[in-house]
Design an enzyme around this catalytic site. Structure first.
Site, short mmCIF file in Angstrom:
data_model
loop_
_atom_site.label_atom_id
_atom_site.label_comp_id
_atom_site.label_asym_id
_atom_site.label_seq_id
_atom_site.Cartn_x
_atom_site.Cartn_y
_atom_site.Cartn_z
N GLU A 111 82.12 -66.40 13.88
CA GLU A 111 83.21 -65.67 14.53
C GLU A 111 82.95 -65.73 16.03
OE1 GLU A 111 83.18 -61.62 12.87
OE2 GLU A 111 82.31 -62.59 11.14
N LYS A 113 82.34 -63.85 19.60
CA LYS A 113 81.79 -62.58 20.03
C LYS A 113 82.74 -61.99 21.05
CE LYS A 113 77.32 -60.58 21.16
NZ LYS A 113 77.58 -59.77 22.34
N ASP A 115 84.22 -59.60 23.73
CA ASP A 115 83.50 -58.86 24.76
C ASP A 115 84.26 -57.59 25.13
OD1 ASP A 115 81.36 -58.54 26.33
OD2 ASP A 115 81.94 -59.99 27.86
N ARG A 134 79.77 -46.81 19.62
CA ARG A 134 78.44 -47.18 19.15
C ARG A 134 77.36 -46.24 19.66
NH1 ARG A 134 75.41 -52.99 19.69
NH2 ARG A 134 74.55 -52.30 21.65
N TYR A 222 85.57 -56.89 12.61
CA TYR A 222 84.71 -57.95 12.10
C TYR A 222 83.73 -57.57 10.99
CZ TYR A 222 81.87 -55.81 15.71
OH TYR A 222 81.22 -54.91 16.48
N LYS A 309 74.87 -67.47 22.50
CA LYS A 309 75.49 -67.20 23.79
C LYS A 309 75.97 -68.49 24.44
CE LYS A 309 75.12 -62.75 24.23
NZ LYS A 309 74.71 -62.03 25.40
N CYS A 403 54.91 -50.29 50.82
CA CYS A 403 56.06 -49.67 50.17
C CYS A 403 57.01 -49.20 51.25
CB CYS A 403 55.59 -48.49 49.33
SG CYS A 403 56.93 -47.49 48.71
N CYS A 406 57.11 -45.13 51.26
CA CYS A 406 56.00 -44.24 51.62
C CYS A 406 54.92 -44.94 52.44
CB CYS A 406 55.40 -43.62 50.36
SG CYS A 406 54.44 -44.77 49.38
N CYS A 421 53.59 -49.81 44.00
CA CYS A 421 53.18 -48.81 44.98
C CYS A 421 52.27 -47.84 44.25
CB CYS A 421 54.41 -48.09 45.53
SG CYS A 421 53.98 -46.56 46.38
N CYS A 427 54.92 -40.83 46.52
CA CYS A 427 56.01 -41.73 46.88
C CYS A 427 57.35 -41.12 46.47
CB CYS A 427 55.80 -43.08 46.20
SG CYS A 427 57.06 -44.28 46.62
#
Ligand code: AMP
Ligand code: ZN
Length: 666
Positions: A111, A113, A115, A134, A222, A309, A403, A406, A421, A427
């Site tokens: 089938e 997929k 989207d 879902r 489906y 995919k 970083c 910080c 970091c 931080c």
């Protein structure tokens, strides 16, 4: 004619027109005539409220407003899909299947997929009872009022439908419908929506169902789940669902071999732009439902299905600047800030650069023209530099040494790709990051508080860690920017309400490195309360199913830090859940500890899923295929012959469901 008869006749007629128009795409009357008949029916219904029917076509126009969508636990879990990207991936999958099923001839249903946003619809006696998103797969939001406005969702079925079942599908916006919506928005001076998928998904959570009714949403179905459905193959599922009035795309195809599957994939990869809606791949499913049962599920996806995919789409754009991000665990990620570019339907401005090695390896520099790729929902990534376009005065990228939040010098552990970091207590980004994770939806789900509120609370010195949230008062919060009495009250109430969140989510919320949702569930189940977990050693932890060395080490390290233990003690005094509830503990024993079961065939007294749950609830482990580590094979009717032979060869005891239940009750 009697009013009741007239109403019923009109409903029936409109249902048919609706079906022809939205499901079959073959209009039978003009829009004008349809509207006239609908108005007529509306008038009759309001004159005769005694003939109310929850499946009347007049309900499609919406109007009901939902303030809070109720959470509903899925009777059957909604799984994700595993992904494959190549012929080899697909062949590996086939081998895995064959190993479990034992070299039988397997057919596949292919089938597309679709989207959009997944939805589960429950029908009883042919009527739509409930529609649930879902969510996290275990529970979702009840969006029935909104779903009822979607014309391709039948409110009432026809034909030989089962008494009760769930049907799953995808709510989508067609490309044409989406473009039309955007034209209207632009004409009204509003911002256009970014892409059909997010817009479809957002539509489901609109509070006003009349607004949902105005959006050209569709529902493509489906799969069917339920008990005693009398269906034998996935292809039959699609045909049956279609015959009951559901919209099931006819592109689905039965394939006899992986070669056929690959042909289907290749065809649609080339023709996907001819479709009226977006698709990001093909879903390949083992056709025979009995084989599907036999194959079962991994922790996240069915073993009997695989998404293939399509190749990710690519574009090129200019990288303006490299900046850096610090996560809640201190992990440091370089980010590419791009010249905005349209890619697979969305405007992309940023892409991940992963780590210093990646930048080095691809020799990525500011002002380079780069190729950006996007696959599914993953953040786009840079795959290469277009060296022909590199400016002549370009300079090599020097990776950050400190970083930016910080100023701590960055650290990189031996063998790790990521810098981090080390200043976890000081931080600011790490502090707010941890609190933001703590309040997030899948963790403590604190309503009335967002990421910006957390930053504000931290900036104003009201919170230093997540335990401080529980000391906030309305009076303290109210003076903050953009806070009003009502929002301050909501925030404080939201924090108080989170005290009821179950232990496994509290554990996830603590933000222990590598302890995600699933691991938190496993640990909560295995240790039952935080004190037992705190005392666990690395060796004990790795003995728990699916807990590896990396997780075990991280858990032990977390509890070794005095500040962490102190925060947990504080949280306890505020009343958070640090042990499984009685309901969760019910029926949980250690009776099957150390034993591994393989379950095969069809059972009588208990469903296959309940059987597996019983094994896990009693401390046992369920495996999908037989090996020397298997303790017992629980065999039902129609068990795969190969499993039987294998068990016999390895000398593994084969027991019936009754023997299993007796063993438990012994
Ligand atoms: P993912 O979220 O990428 O793991 O993919 C799983 C999702 O794909 C499911 O939850 C479905 O919502 C969606 N999906 C779209 N089309 C199909 C299809 N034909 N069969 C099964 N799932 C599908
Ligand atoms: Zn820092």
């Amino acid at each position: 004619m009697e009013a009741e008869q007239q109403i019923n006749a009109l409903r029936e007629e409109l249902r048919e027109h609706n079906y022809s128009y939205y499901v079959l795409d073959r209009p039978t009357i003009s829009d004008y005539e349809f509207d006239m008949k609908l108005k007529n029916l509306q008038a009759l219904e309001s004159a005769h409220p005694e003939f109310y029917d929850a499946t009347s076509p007049t309900l499609r126009v919406g109007g009901a407003v939902t303030k809070n969508f109720e959470t509903v636990v899925h009777e059957h879990r909604m799984y994700s899909l595993d992904n494959s990207y190549s012929k080899e991936d697909l062949e590996d999958w086939e081998k895995r299947i064959q190993r479990i099923l034992g070299n039988v001839a397997v057919e596949y249903t292919c089938e597309l997929k679709y989207d959009g946003a997944s939805i589960s619809l429950t029908y009883e006696d042919g009527k739509l009872i409930r529609a649930v998103t879902r969510g996290d797969g275990f529970q979702g939001d009840d969006v029935t009022t909104n779903i009822k406005t979607i014309p391709s969702v039948p409110l009432k079925l026809k034909g030989d439908y089962p008494k009760k079942f769930d049907i799953r599908g995808e709510i989508i916006l067609t490309l044409e419908g989406f473009a039309q919506m955007n034209r209207e928005r632009i004409a009204k001076g509003e911002e256009p929506y970014m892409n059909p998928r997010n817009t479809a998904s957002g539509s489901l959570k609109l509070q006003d169902s009349a607004l949902v009714a105005q959006r050209p949403l569709e529902c493509l179905l489906y799969s069917i789940v339920g008990e005693n459905l009398n269906l034998t193959t996935q292809f039959e599922v699609l045909e049956k669902a279609r015959s009951w009035g559901f919209k099931v795309p006819t592109v689905a195809q039965l394939c006899k071999s992986t070669d056929d599957v690959l042909q289907f994939v290749e065809h649609w990869d080339g023709h996907r732009h001819d479709l009226p809606y977006e698709t990001d791949g093909v879903v390949v499913k083992v056709n025979t439902l009995r084989y599907q049962e036999e194959l079962g599920y991994t922790a996240k996806a069915p073993r009997w299905a695989m998404a293939y995919k399509f190749k990710a789409e690519q574009v090129s754009s200019v990288l303006n600047k490299i900046t850096y991000q610090v996560g809640r665990t201190g992990a440091f990620t370089p980010v590419a800030n791009l010249e905005p570019v349209l890619l697979a339907g969305t405007t992309v401005k940023r892409a991940s650069l992963h780590n210093a090695d990646q930048i080095e390896k691809l020799d990525i520099r500011e002002r380079d023209t780069v190729f950006v790729e996007k696959g599914g929902e993953i953040i786009p990534k840079i795959i290469a530099v277009d060296f022909t376009k590199r400016p002549s005065d370009s300079k090599r990228t020097v990776y950050a040494a400190q970083c930016p939040e910080c100023r701590s010098p960055l650290i990189r552990n031996l063998g790790e790709a990521q810098h981090f970091c080390p200043n976890d207590v000081g931080c600011p980004t790490q502090i707010t990051g941890r609190i933001q994770h703590f309040i997030s939806r899948k963790a403590m789900d604190i309503e009335g508080m967002g990421s910006e509120t957390v930053e504000l609370l931290f900036k104003e010195g009201l919170v230093q860690n997540y335990a401080d949230l529980y000391t906030l008062t309305k009076e303290a919060v109210m003076p903050l920017e953009r806070m009003a009495e009502k929002s301050a009250e909501n925030l404080v109430n939201g924090v108080a309400a989170s005290k009821a969140i179950p232990f496994e989510r509290v554990l996830f919320a603590l933000g222990i490195r590598y302890v995600g949702e699933t691991v938190a569930k496993k640990l909560a189940k295995a240790y039952k309360n935080i004190d037992a977990l705190r005392l666990a050693t690395e060796e004990e932890l790795v003995a728990v199913d699916e807990i590896g060395g990396r997780i075990a080490e991280s858990v032990v390290q977390f509890f070794a830090v005095p500040e962490n233990r102190e925060i947990i003690e504080r949280l306890k005094t505020y009343g958070l859940q640090f042990s499984l509830s009685e309901a969760q503990m019910e029926g949980q024993t250690e009776k099957l500890k150390g034993q591994t079961f393989v379950v095969s065939g069809v059972f009588e007294a208990i469903s296959r899923n309940d059987l597996k749950k019983k094994i896990e609830d009693n401390g046992g482990k369920v495996a999908s295929s037989i090996s020397s580590k298997t303790s017992f094979l629980v065999a039902g009717a129609n068990m795969g012959p190969s499993k039987k032979t294998k068990a016999e060869n390895l000398g593994i005891p084969i027991i019936s469901e009754q023997e299993f239940l007796d063993k438990l009750n012994a």
